[in-house]
Design a protein around this motif. Sequence first.
Motif, short mmCIF file in Angstrom:
data_model
loop_
_atom_site.label_atom_id
_atom_site.label_comp_id
_atom_site.label_asym_id
_atom_site.label_seq_id
_atom_site.Cartn_x
_atom_site.Cartn_y
_atom_site.Cartn_z
N LEU A 4 -16.40 25.45 -1.21
CA LEU A 4 -17.82 25.60 -0.94
C LEU A 4 -18.43 24.31 -0.39
CD1 LEU A 4 -19.91 27.85 -1.16
CD2 LEU A 4 -20.49 27.02 -3.44
N LEU A 5 -17.80 23.18 -0.68
CA LEU A 5 -18.32 21.90 -0.20
C LEU A 5 -18.19 21.75 1.31
CD1 LEU A 5 -16.98 19.44 -2.93
CD2 LEU A 5 -19.26 20.44 -2.76
N ASP A 6 -17.43 22.63 1.94
CA ASP A 6 -17.30 22.61 3.40
C ASP A 6 -18.45 23.33 4.10
OD1 ASP A 6 -15.02 21.18 4.34
OD2 ASP A 6 -13.71 22.70 3.45
N TYR A 7 -19.31 24.00 3.32
CA TYR A 7 -20.32 24.88 3.91
C TYR A 7 -21.69 24.23 4.02
CZ TYR A 7 -17.41 29.07 4.00
OH TYR A 7 -16.45 29.99 4.29
N THR A 8 -22.30 24.36 5.19
CA THR A 8 -23.71 24.02 5.33
C THR A 8 -24.53 25.17 4.77
OG1 THR A 8 -23.97 25.08 7.50
CG2 THR A 8 -23.21 22.77 7.47
N LEU A 9 -25.81 24.93 4.59
CA LEU A 9 -26.70 25.98 4.10
C LEU A 9 -26.69 27.19 5.04
CD1 LEU A 9 -28.82 26.98 2.08
CD2 LEU A 9 -30.56 25.76 3.43
N GLU A 10 -26.75 26.93 6.33
CA GLU A 10 -26.78 28.03 7.29
C GLU A 10 -25.48 28.82 7.28
OE1 GLU A 10 -29.36 29.24 8.97
OE2 GLU A 10 -30.48 27.77 7.77
N THR A 14 -25.11 32.78 6.30
CA THR A 14 -24.41 33.75 7.15
C THR A 14 -23.39 34.54 6.34
OG1 THR A 14 -24.70 32.37 9.12
CG2 THR A 14 -22.92 34.00 9.17
N TRP A 15 -22.65 33.83 5.48
CA TRP A 15 -21.66 34.51 4.63
C TRP A 15 -22.35 35.51 3.71
CZ3 TRP A 15 -20.61 35.39 -0.46
CH2 TRP A 15 -19.32 35.86 -0.77
N MET A 16 -23.48 35.12 3.16
CA MET A 16 -24.22 36.00 2.25
C MET A 16 -24.63 37.28 2.97
SD MET A 16 -24.61 34.83 -0.86
CE MET A 16 -24.30 33.30 -1.73
N ASN A 20 -23.50 41.33 2.27
CA ASN A 20 -24.58 42.14 1.70
C ASN A 20 -25.25 41.49 0.49
OD1 ASN A 20 -24.09 44.33 3.56
ND2 ASN A 20 -22.27 44.83 2.33
N GLU A 21 -25.44 40.18 0.59
CA GLU A 21 -26.14 39.43 -0.45
C GLU A 21 -27.38 38.79 0.15
OE1 GLU A 21 -25.46 39.40 -3.57
OE2 GLU A 21 -23.43 40.22 -3.63
N ALA A 23 -29.82 36.06 1.35
CA ALA A 23 -29.57 34.73 1.91
C ALA A 23 -30.20 33.62 1.06
CB ALA A 23 -30.10 34.65 3.34
N PHE A 24 -31.31 33.95 0.37
CA PHE A 24 -32.00 32.90 -0.40
C PHE A 24 -31.14 32.39 -1.56
CE2 PHE A 24 -33.08 36.44 -3.19
CZ PHE A 24 -33.15 35.86 -4.45
N ARG A 25 -30.14 33.18 -1.96
CA ARG A 25 -29.24 32.73 -3.03
C ARG A 25 -28.43 31.49 -2.61
NH1 ARG A 25 -30.96 34.77 -7.79
NH2 ARG A 25 -31.19 37.05 -7.70
N SER A 26 -28.28 31.31 -1.31
CA SER A 26 -27.51 30.16 -0.80
C SER A 26 -28.12 28.85 -1.26
CB SER A 26 -27.45 30.20 0.73
OG SER A 26 -26.87 31.40 1.18
N THR A 27 -29.44 28.75 -1.17
CA THR A 27 -30.12 27.53 -1.60
C THR A 27 -29.92 27.28 -3.09
OG1 THR A 27 -31.80 27.87 0.12
CG2 THR A 27 -32.33 26.32 -1.64
N GLN A 28 -29.99 28.34 -3.88
CA GLN A 28 -29.79 28.21 -5.33
C GLN A 28 -28.38 27.73 -5.65
OE1 GLN A 28 -30.81 32.24 -6.51
NE2 GLN A 28 -32.84 31.60 -7.17
#
Length: 350
Positions: A4-10, A14-16, A20-21, A23-28
Amino acid sequence: MNNLLDYTLEELKTWMKENNESAFRSTQILSWVYKGINEFDNMKNIPKPLISKLKENFTISLPTIIEVYKSDIDGTEKFLLGFEDGNLIESVLMRYKHGNSICISTQIGCAMGCKFCASTIEGRVRNLTTAEILAQVLVVQNYINERISNIVLMGSGEPLDNYDNVIKFLELVSADYGLNIGQRHITLSTCGLVPKIYELADKKLSITLAISLHAFSDEKRKEIMPIANKYSIEEIMKSCKYYISKTNRRITFEYALVKDVNDGREDAKALGKLLKGMLCHVNLIPVNEIKENTFKRSSKKTIDDFSEILKSHGIEVTIRREMGSDINAACGQLRRSYIKTQKIEGRMKW
């Protein structure tokens, strides 16, 4: 399994969406990660079905702390870190009045071959991933339970030889959703990969670029730095001036002083002439003596004289304070010593 440390917020958003999740969960999720939480079950505001999905697709992988050495002289701490593939790297924590600084590695070993550096003796093993570079900051910050405010990419490896991963690291570590360490508090040191300096300049980042110069002429530089056979000092100076024009950032020129090799008064005068008028400063470094070569550090008087000559040319100069001299804090020394001990004692990999 993706770290997960390889992932930017954007990228995580996109993965979310693709899964079917919301997107706001990404920030959390990233908020938890950068607070030092590396178990999905401990992310209290994330729904259990999403936690299950995250476990199936991601890890939050940090290196294992193998050893920590603390200097009795100045409190510098050197961390020997181990990855799952058995490779080792080093990171160094330095404490200053203005905050905690960390020197991190970008490669396991190094291919540049600089004769005064222990990390390059056995060549490059592999590049570190973006996550592995970032994880050094996280694991040390978690260990000391204090904020790290300054980063130096000056450990093992040539950062611009691992360009894409380093650039993404700079994006992640300075992001407001991440560690939010301002780019002005980050220094990237390179031996002078000219094409990559131009690429870096075009990104117009706010980091400090440090050039490992160590000589005023190509002939002298070739004696200690094989990269000088590929890129001349003239080419390096042109790329540095381009970098300054694009970023308006002052460049640091690092100069390791080696007794009777590059520390004479004539060397200082020639270097002063070379750099005169540039938006730069010179960081003089008493060379770290390692048993694999015969280089000796210059005397204090020689270093002081060298500094004064540069100042007489209108160049700002600092003399690097030696940190952690009693714990082999120079890059590459601890890793080599540890590996050698393991081999002699017939131990398994850590």
